[in-house]
Design a protein around this motif. Structure first.
Motif, PDB file in Angstrom:
ATOM      1  N   ARG A  31      -3.086 -22.148   5.522  1.00 18.60           N
ATOM      2  CA  ARG A  31      -3.640 -21.559   6.745  1.00 18.60           C
ATOM      3  C   ARG A  31      -4.719 -20.548   6.370  1.00 18.60           C
ATOM      4  NH1 ARG A  31      -0.619 -17.802  11.300  1.00 18.60           N
ATOM      5  NH2 ARG A  31      -1.376 -18.892  13.139  1.00 18.60           N
ATOM      6  N   PHE A  34      -5.693 -14.814   1.113  1.00 24.44           N
ATOM      7  CA  PHE A  34      -6.046 -13.409   1.320  1.00 24.44           C
ATOM      8  C   PHE A  34      -6.160 -12.696  -0.017  1.00 24.44           C
ATOM      9  CE2 PHE A  34      -5.069 -13.699   5.812  1.00 24.44           C
ATOM     10  CZ  PHE A  34      -4.160 -14.728   5.844  1.00 24.44           C
ATOM     11  N   TYR A  36      -6.207  -8.769  -1.573  1.00 25.94           N
ATOM     12  CA  TYR A  36      -5.917  -7.361  -1.306  1.00 25.94           C
ATOM     13  C   TYR A  36      -6.178  -6.552  -2.561  1.00 25.94           C
ATOM     14  CZ  TYR A  36      -3.306  -8.595   2.962  1.00 25.94           C
ATOM     15  OH  TYR A  36      -2.932  -9.049   4.207  1.00 25.94           O
ATOM     16  N   PRO A  44      -1.060  -2.248  -0.084  1.00 29.23           N
ATOM     17  CA  PRO A  44      -2.231  -3.091  -0.304  1.00 29.23           C
ATOM     18  C   PRO A  44      -3.286  -2.897   0.784  1.00 29.23           C
ATOM     19  CG  PRO A  44      -0.214  -4.358  -0.608  1.00 29.23           C
ATOM     20  CD  PRO A  44       0.178  -3.050   0.005  1.00 29.23           C
ATOM     21  N   THR A  49     -10.313 -12.727   3.872  1.00 20.55           N
ATOM     22  CA  THR A  49      -9.577 -13.933   4.230  1.00 20.55           C
ATOM     23  C   THR A  49     -10.493 -15.128   4.024  1.00 20.55           C
ATOM     24  OG1 THR A  49      -8.431 -12.741   6.003  1.00 20.55           O
ATOM     25  CG2 THR A  49      -8.243 -15.133   5.989  1.00 20.55           C
ATOM     26  N   LEU A  87      -4.523  -8.345  -5.595  1.00 18.12           N
ATOM     27  CA  LEU A  87      -3.477  -9.292  -5.212  1.00 18.12           C
ATOM     28  C   LEU A  87      -4.064 -10.431  -4.399  1.00 18.12           C
ATOM     29  CD1 LEU A  87      -0.887  -6.625  -4.015  1.00 18.12           C
ATOM     30  CD2 LEU A  87      -0.686  -8.005  -6.085  1.00 18.12           C
ATOM     31  N   GLN A  91      -0.948 -17.978   3.099  1.00 20.59           N
ATOM     32  CA  GLN A  91      -0.133 -18.182   4.287  1.00 20.59           C
ATOM     33  C   GLN A  91      -0.258 -19.647   4.675  1.00 20.59           C
ATOM     34  OE1 GLN A  91      -1.149 -16.587   8.321  1.00 20.59           O
ATOM     35  NE2 GLN A  91       0.668 -15.322   8.017  1.00 20.59           N
ATOM     36  N   THR A  97       9.351 -23.563   6.911  1.00 19.19           N
ATOM     37  CA  THR A  97      10.211 -22.394   6.769  1.00 19.19           C
ATOM     38  C   THR A  97       9.445 -21.189   6.229  1.00 19.19           C
ATOM     39  OG1 THR A  97      10.859 -23.130   4.562  1.00 19.19           O
ATOM     40  CG2 THR A  97      12.272 -23.785   6.399  1.00 19.19           C
ATOM     41  N   SER A  98       8.253 -21.421   5.687  1.00 15.78           N
ATOM     42  CA  SER A  98       7.464 -20.324   5.127  1.00 15.78           C
ATOM     43  C   SER A  98       6.506 -19.717   6.138  1.00 15.78           C
ATOM     44  CB  SER A  98       6.660 -20.815   3.924  1.00 15.78           C
ATOM     45  OG  SER A  98       7.514 -21.248   2.892  1.00 15.78           O
ATOM     46  N   TYR A  99       6.525 -20.223   7.360  1.00 11.29           N
ATOM     47  CA  TYR A  99       5.552 -19.815   8.361  1.00 11.29           C
ATOM     48  C   TYR A  99       5.590 -18.312   8.610  1.00 11.29           C
ATOM     49  CZ  TYR A  99       3.116 -19.403  12.832  1.00 11.29           C
ATOM     50  OH  TYR A  99       2.271 -19.037  13.835  1.00 11.29           O
ATOM     51  N   GLY A 100       4.389 -17.718   8.658  1.00  7.32           N
ATOM     52  CA  GLY A 100       4.244 -16.309   8.995  1.00  7.32           C
ATOM     53  C   GLY A 100       4.133 -15.396   7.794  1.00  7.32           C
ATOM     54  N   LYS A 101       4.902 -15.679   6.749  1.00 12.88           N
ATOM     55  CA  LYS A 101       4.922 -14.751   5.629  1.00 12.88           C
ATOM     56  C   LYS A 101       3.729 -14.969   4.718  1.00 12.88           C
ATOM     57  CE  LYS A 101       7.476 -17.356   2.135  1.00 12.88           C
ATOM     58  NZ  LYS A 101       8.668 -17.364   1.255  1.00 12.88           N
ATOM     59  N   LEU A 102       3.418 -13.956   3.935  1.00 13.29           N
ATOM     60  CA  LEU A 102       2.457 -14.079   2.853  1.00 13.29           C
ATOM     61  C   LEU A 102       3.231 -14.266   1.556  1.00 13.29           C
ATOM     62  CD1 LEU A 102      -0.110 -11.230   3.689  1.00 13.29           C
ATOM     63  CD2 LEU A 102      -0.334 -13.677   4.128  1.00 13.29           C
ATOM     64  N   PHE A 104       2.734 -13.891  -2.310  1.00 13.37           N
ATOM     65  CA  PHE A 104       1.817 -13.177  -3.200  1.00 13.37           C
ATOM     66  C   PHE A 104       1.902 -13.657  -4.636  1.00 13.37           C
ATOM     67  CE2 PHE A 104      -0.062  -9.609  -0.907  1.00 13.37           C
ATOM     68  CZ  PHE A 104       0.686  -9.570   0.246  1.00 13.37           C
TER      69      PHE A 104
END
Lengths: 114, 114
Positions: A31, A34, A36, A44, A49, A87, A91, A97-102, A104
């Motif tokens: 998606r 990123f 940082y 961070p 993006t 960093l 995403q 199941t990984s949706y939303g999180k970053l 790293f």
């Protein structure tokens, strides 16, 4: 499983010596990627993006690029104040199941000597 | 515009106690994320809240929990503290809608478990 690998782990540069940091990723569907910057003991700070292969973003001495497998953060003529941990995070697209999180990478510790 | 704020800055607890960490997102942001940054382990995703609901959680035991309040601020609770819970806990926020996916981080809460 989504994976992000950054290299090198640490990079020492002289002021003015340009270089690149690498971020390789393996995800089910990207998606966004990123970048940082993190100073010791702080949260961070968002830099860039990137959404699709071929995209480039620039900010002062930093330029981020993206391919289908990796991203580079190019640092041109760095200054001591650019010293920090950089960093990379990914995403994934909605639905998994990984949706939303970053997710790293471990980061690259950059030290720029005057 | 005020950034993400977190409190307290530092928290010292004894093994077995409970810790409560607080986060206020950027004004207008509805999503709040919690991450743990333990020494040498990088940033690990804990929890994601959006519009008061838990949307996703990372691979952490149930003693890590939280909630999001109607004003979109959030609380992270860690029960039965263990020594390995010592870490920097970072909160991030994002708009939650539209095509802006960046997560903006707060300064973190340093939790020390003795």
């Amino acid at each position: 499983e989504d994976q992000v690998t950054q290299s090198p782990e640490a990079l020492r540069l002289q002021e003015g010596e340009s270089s690149s940091l690498n971020c390789s990723y393996t995800v089910s569907g990207l998606r966004g990627l990123f970048w940082y910057r993190q100073d010791p003991g702080k949260g961070p700070e968002f830099l860039f993006t990137l959404y699709s292969a071929g995209e480039e973003k620039e900010k002062e001495r930093l330029k981020a690029t993206l391919t289908k497998k990796e991203s580079f953060l190019h640092i041109t003529a760095p200054k001591p104040e650019d010293s920090a941990t950089y960093l990379c995070a990914v995403q994934v697209l909605p639905g998994g199941t990984s949706y939303g999180k970053l997710t790293f990478g471990q980061g690259t510790i950059l030290t720029v000597h005057p | 515009e005020a950034g993400v704020t977190q409190s307290p800055t530092h928290l010292i607890k004894t093994r077995g106690q409970q810790a409560t960490l607080r986060c206020s997102p950027i004004s207008g942001h509805t999503s709040v994320y919690w991450y743990q940054q333990a020494l040498g382990l990088g940033l690990q995703f804990l929890l994601w809240y959006d519009e008061g609901e838990e949307r996703n959680r990372g691979n952490f035991p149930p003693r890590f929990s939280g909630r999001q309040f109607p004003n979109y601020s959030s609380e992270l609770n860690v029960n039965a503290l263990e020594l390995e819970d010592s870490a920097l806990y970072l909160c991030a926020s994002s708009p939650g809608t539209g095509r802006v996916y960046e997560q903006y981080f707060g300064p973190g809460t340093r939790l020390t478990v003795t």
